[in-house]
Scaffold this motif. Structure first.
Motif, PDB file in Angstrom:
ATOM      1  N   ASP A   5       0.789  -1.292   0.027  1.00 14.99           N
ATOM      2  CA  ASP A   5       0.098   0.089  -0.155  1.00 14.99           C
ATOM      3  C   ASP A   5       0.950   1.156   0.014  1.00 14.99           C
ATOM      4  O   ASP A   5       0.454   2.150  -0.719  1.00 14.99           O
ATOM      5  CB  ASP A   5      -0.761  -0.057   1.313  1.00 14.99           C
ATOM      6  N   GLU A  59      -1.631  -0.415 -11.976  1.00 14.36           N
ATOM      7  CA  GLU A  59      -2.841  -1.093 -11.801  1.00 14.36           C
ATOM      8  C   GLU A  59      -2.707  -2.710 -11.543  1.00 14.36           C
ATOM      9  O   GLU A  59      -3.164  -3.041 -10.713  1.00 14.36           O
ATOM     10  CB  GLU A  59      -3.499  -0.967 -13.047  1.00 14.36           C
ATOM     11  N   GLU A  60      -1.535  -3.158 -12.251  1.00 17.21           N
ATOM     12  CA  GLU A  60      -1.031  -4.563 -12.019  1.00 17.21           C
ATOM     13  C   GLU A  60      -0.788  -4.671 -10.575  1.00 17.21           C
ATOM     14  O   GLU A  60      -1.180  -5.704  -9.705  1.00 17.21           O
ATOM     15  CB  GLU A  60      -0.017  -4.917 -12.991  1.00 17.21           C
ATOM     16  N   GLN A  62      -1.576  -3.001  -8.129  1.00 19.54           N
ATOM     17  CA  GLN A  62      -2.820  -2.752  -7.119  1.00 19.54           C
ATOM     18  C   GLN A  62      -3.621  -4.085  -7.033  1.00 19.54           C
ATOM     19  O   GLN A  62      -4.311  -4.524  -5.982  1.00 19.54           O
ATOM     20  CB  GLN A  62      -3.663  -1.613  -7.571  1.00 19.54           C
ATOM     21  N   SER A  63      -3.760  -4.732  -8.154  1.00 20.59           N
ATOM     22  CA  SER A  63      -4.743  -6.002  -8.279  1.00 20.59           C
ATOM     23  C   SER A  63      -3.867  -7.222  -7.659  1.00 20.59           C
ATOM     24  O   SER A  63      -4.555  -8.252  -7.726  1.00 20.59           O
ATOM     25  CB  SER A  63      -5.352  -6.044  -9.592  1.00 20.59           C
ATOM     26  N   ALA A  64      -2.687  -7.277  -7.707  1.00 21.72           N
ATOM     27  CA  ALA A  64      -2.050  -8.573  -7.603  1.00 21.72           C
ATOM     28  C   ALA A  64      -2.116  -8.865  -6.085  1.00 21.72           C
ATOM     29  O   ALA A  64      -2.470  -8.024  -5.263  1.00 21.72           O
ATOM     30  CB  ALA A  64      -0.484  -8.027  -7.763  1.00 21.72           C
ATOM     31  N   TRP A  69       2.710  -9.319  -5.728  1.00 20.03           N
ATOM     32  CA  TRP A  69       3.096  -8.099  -6.076  1.00 20.03           C
ATOM     33  C   TRP A  69       4.588  -7.945  -5.988  1.00 20.03           C
ATOM     34  O   TRP A  69       5.017  -6.871  -6.750  1.00 20.03           O
ATOM     35  CB  TRP A  69       2.407  -6.938  -5.131  1.00 20.03           C
TER      36      TRP A  69
END
Length: 95
Positions: A5, A59-60, A62-64, A69
């Motif tokens: 985050d 975006e990748e 954030q969604s991982a 991540w």
């Protein structure tokens, strides 16, 4: 807030800064002579493409998933380093 985050927030801020930098370059391009304007506009187009790639990597991230991540992070950093370098170079040429 976990490391991912914090990292995502840091990169969002960096992306916002790059957007502002590109806007400044666009304003400078509008004030340039016709020949230079065409060259600057082409360079800005390339910068925007790199920015879009960096945004996609964000975006990748954030969604991982929590485990994935870190793997995506290295690819994202490469895209961001490339854009940062290109922006710095363009800023120097536009002066």
């Amino acid at each position: 807030m976990n490391n991912r985050d914090e990292y995502v927030n840091k990169m969002k801020a960096k992306l916002d800064q790059w957007n502002a930098d590109i806007e400044k370059l666009e304003a400078q391009a509008k004030e340039a002579g016709a020949d230079m304007r065409i060259e600057h506009e082409q360079e800005i187009k390339a910068l925007k493409a790199q920015r879009d790639e960096a945004a996609k990597k964000l975006e990748e991230l954030q969604s991982a998933g929590e485990d994935a991540w870190q793997d995506i992070k290295s690819g994202a950093e490469s895209a961001w380093d490339s854009l940062d370098s290109a922006l710095n170079s363009a800023t120097k040429r536009f002066q």
